[in-house]
Design a protein around this motif. Sequence first.
Motif, mmCIF file in Angstrom:
data_model
loop_
_atom_site.group_PDB
_atom_site.id
_atom_site.type_symbol
_atom_site.label_atom_id
_atom_site.label_comp_id
_atom_site.label_asym_id
_atom_site.label_seq_id
_atom_site.Cartn_x
_atom_site.Cartn_y
_atom_site.Cartn_z
ATOM 1 N N ASP A 40 0.817 -1.210 0.000
ATOM 2 C CA ASP A 40 0.000 0.000 0.000
ATOM 3 C C ASP A 40 0.852 1.262 0.000
ATOM 4 N N ARG A 41 2.141 1.105 -0.256
ATOM 5 C CA ARG A 41 3.023 2.269 -0.295
ATOM 6 C C ARG A 41 2.774 3.101 -1.544
ATOM 7 N N GLU A 42 2.985 4.400 -1.402
ATOM 8 C CA GLU A 42 2.859 5.297 -2.551
ATOM 9 C C GLU A 42 3.943 4.965 -3.574
ATOM 10 N N ARG A 43 3.578 5.044 -4.842
ATOM 11 C CA ARG A 43 4.500 4.800 -5.964
ATOM 12 C C ARG A 43 5.098 3.388 -5.913
ATOM 13 N N TRP A 44 4.288 2.432 -5.454
ATOM 14 C CA TRP A 44 4.723 1.033 -5.464
ATOM 15 C C TRP A 44 3.878 0.290 -6.492
ATOM 16 N N HIS A 45 4.527 -0.365 -7.425
ATOM 17 C CA HIS A 45 3.837 -0.996 -8.543
ATOM 18 C C HIS A 45 3.989 -2.505 -8.467
ATOM 19 N N GLN A 46 2.921 -3.205 -8.785
ATOM 20 C CA GLN A 46 2.957 -4.664 -8.846
ATOM 21 C C GLN A 46 2.994 -5.074 -10.311
ATOM 22 N N ALA A 47 4.009 -5.827 -10.696
ATOM 23 C CA ALA A 47 4.141 -6.218 -12.100
ATOM 24 C C ALA A 47 4.989 -7.468 -12.215
ATOM 25 N N ASP A 48 4.659 -8.286 -13.205
ATOM 26 C CA ASP A 48 5.450 -9.464 -13.548
ATOM 27 C C ASP A 48 6.279 -9.099 -14.777
ATOM 28 N N LEU A 49 7.567 -8.893 -14.573
ATOM 29 C CA LEU A 49 8.415 -8.413 -15.663
ATOM 30 C C LEU A 49 8.703 -9.485 -16.706
ATOM 31 N N SER A 50 8.328 -10.726 -16.441
ATOM 32 C CA SER A 50 8.455 -11.746 -17.488
ATOM 33 C C SER A 50 7.342 -11.615 -18.521
ATOM 34 N N ASP A 51 6.397 -10.724 -18.263
ATOM 35 C CA ASP A 51 5.311 -10.388 -19.187
ATOM 36 C C ASP A 51 5.705 -9.117 -19.938
ATOM 37 N N ALA A 52 5.961 -9.240 -21.236
ATOM 38 C CA ALA A 52 6.458 -8.102 -22.018
ATOM 39 C C ALA A 52 5.460 -6.944 -22.038
ATOM 40 N N THR A 86 14.375 -19.691 -14.046
ATOM 41 C CA THR A 86 15.483 -18.735 -14.046
ATOM 42 C C THR A 86 15.621 -18.052 -15.400
ATOM 43 N N LEU A 87 15.288 -18.760 -16.470
ATOM 44 C CA LEU A 87 15.317 -18.149 -17.799
ATOM 45 C C LEU A 87 14.311 -17.006 -17.883
ATOM 46 N N ALA A 88 13.096 -17.247 -17.411
ATOM 47 C CA ALA A 88 12.052 -16.218 -17.474
ATOM 48 C C ALA A 88 12.358 -15.044 -16.557
ATOM 49 N N ALA A 89 12.793 -15.348 -15.330
ATOM 50 C CA ALA A 89 12.969 -14.290 -14.329
ATOM 51 C C ALA A 89 14.250 -13.493 -14.528
ATOM 52 N N ASN A 90 15.310 -14.136 -15.011
ATOM 53 C CA ASN A 90 16.606 -13.471 -15.081
ATOM 54 C C ASN A 90 17.004 -13.016 -16.478
ATOM 55 N N LEU A 91 16.508 -13.704 -17.503
ATOM 56 C CA LEU A 91 16.790 -13.262 -18.869
ATOM 57 C C LEU A 91 15.571 -12.601 -19.497
ATOM 58 N N GLY A 92 14.426 -13.282 -19.463
ATOM 59 C CA GLY A 92 13.228 -12.722 -20.078
ATOM 60 C C GLY A 92 12.859 -11.368 -19.511
ATOM 61 N N ALA A 93 12.901 -11.234 -18.203
ATOM 62 C CA ALA A 93 12.540 -9.961 -17.571
ATOM 63 C C ALA A 93 13.512 -8.857 -17.973
ATOM 64 N N ALA A 94 14.809 -9.167 -18.028
ATOM 65 C CA ALA A 94 15.798 -8.154 -18.405
ATOM 66 C C ALA A 94 15.593 -7.699 -19.847
ATOM 67 N N VAL A 95 15.347 -8.644 -20.740
ATOM 68 C CA VAL A 95 15.116 -8.303 -22.151
ATOM 69 C C VAL A 95 13.837 -7.484 -22.298
ATOM 70 N N ASN A 96 12.785 -7.856 -21.589
ATOM 71 C CA ASN A 96 11.541 -7.086 -21.650
ATOM 72 C C ASN A 96 11.751 -5.650 -21.181
ATOM 73 N N LEU A 97 12.495 -5.497 -20.120
ATOM 74 C CA LEU A 97 12.732 -4.150 -19.587
ATOM 75 C C LEU A 97 13.596 -3.326 -20.535
#
Length: 293
Positions: A40-52, A86-97
């Motif tokens: 519930d913090r201000e400017r806190w976002h919930q997101a799954d970075l493995s989702d482009a 680990t592929l999704a969380a560490n590579l996929g998320a970085a590439v998406n970002l």
Amino acid sequence: MWQGIRALVTGATGFIGAHLVRRLDELGAEVHAVSRRGTDRERWHQADLSDAAATAELVAKVRPEVVFHLASEVTGVREPETVAPTLAANLGAAVNLLTAVTGTGVRSVVLAGSVEEPSGGEAPGSPYAAAKAAATGYARMFHALWQVPVSVLRVAMVYGPDEPNPRRLVPYVTASLLRGESPELTSGTRLVTWVYVEDVVDAFVRAGADGRAAGHVLDIGTPEPVTIRHTADLIADIVGGPGRPVYGAVAARPLDRTQRSDIEPAARVLGWRPVTSLTAGLTKTVEWHSKRV
């Protein structure tokens, strides 16, 4: 420099991320934190970075000037079922970002790499190491092809107060000894490179400050590795009490290699060097745990 700067921190509930968010808040930045679970913090976002699509939406909403990417699936497990996560969380998320920030005018992007990444043509020692190494390769490509101002900080073994994973070596050994128990470890002969969490935060803040790190892959650690046995014995000496580590009780993991960090490039590019000795850092860590065990 940081007053009012919009900084996006992924993995904000993680060990380094939580410390970095606090530091940026203190410096006056407008911190937008990202994690998989919401708060519930201000400017806190919930997101799954493995989702482009979700990653692109997040970047478009925040319009960050500086991005710190620390979201990660950290595991040393050597099992086939860890490859996909680990592929999704560490590579996929970085590439998406990296894809999402390309062409946005972002001033600096800092990715958290790992000392576990292989060098000199070695095979990665774990699915985690392989994914992190691939993410570093993609970061270099995004910088070379599309001029994304991205750097990678290959962080050594981080320790310090408020470590959320009780299974990692320092919190496990510390908590066990404070309870008067004898932690069970491997032979303890492996050489690893430690770095105190606040020193790591210093490096990230410097790397994100003015873009001078863009295009660089920098080791963030300490010059000389020490053995697991030396580390655990040092914790035992600081704690005192009857418990002592038991070596050889746990089998070593395959492809566990000596860790080394070359910190001279970070010193030249960032003006950064670690300032906390292992004894001083472990003493602070033991004091923190002693109030909670």
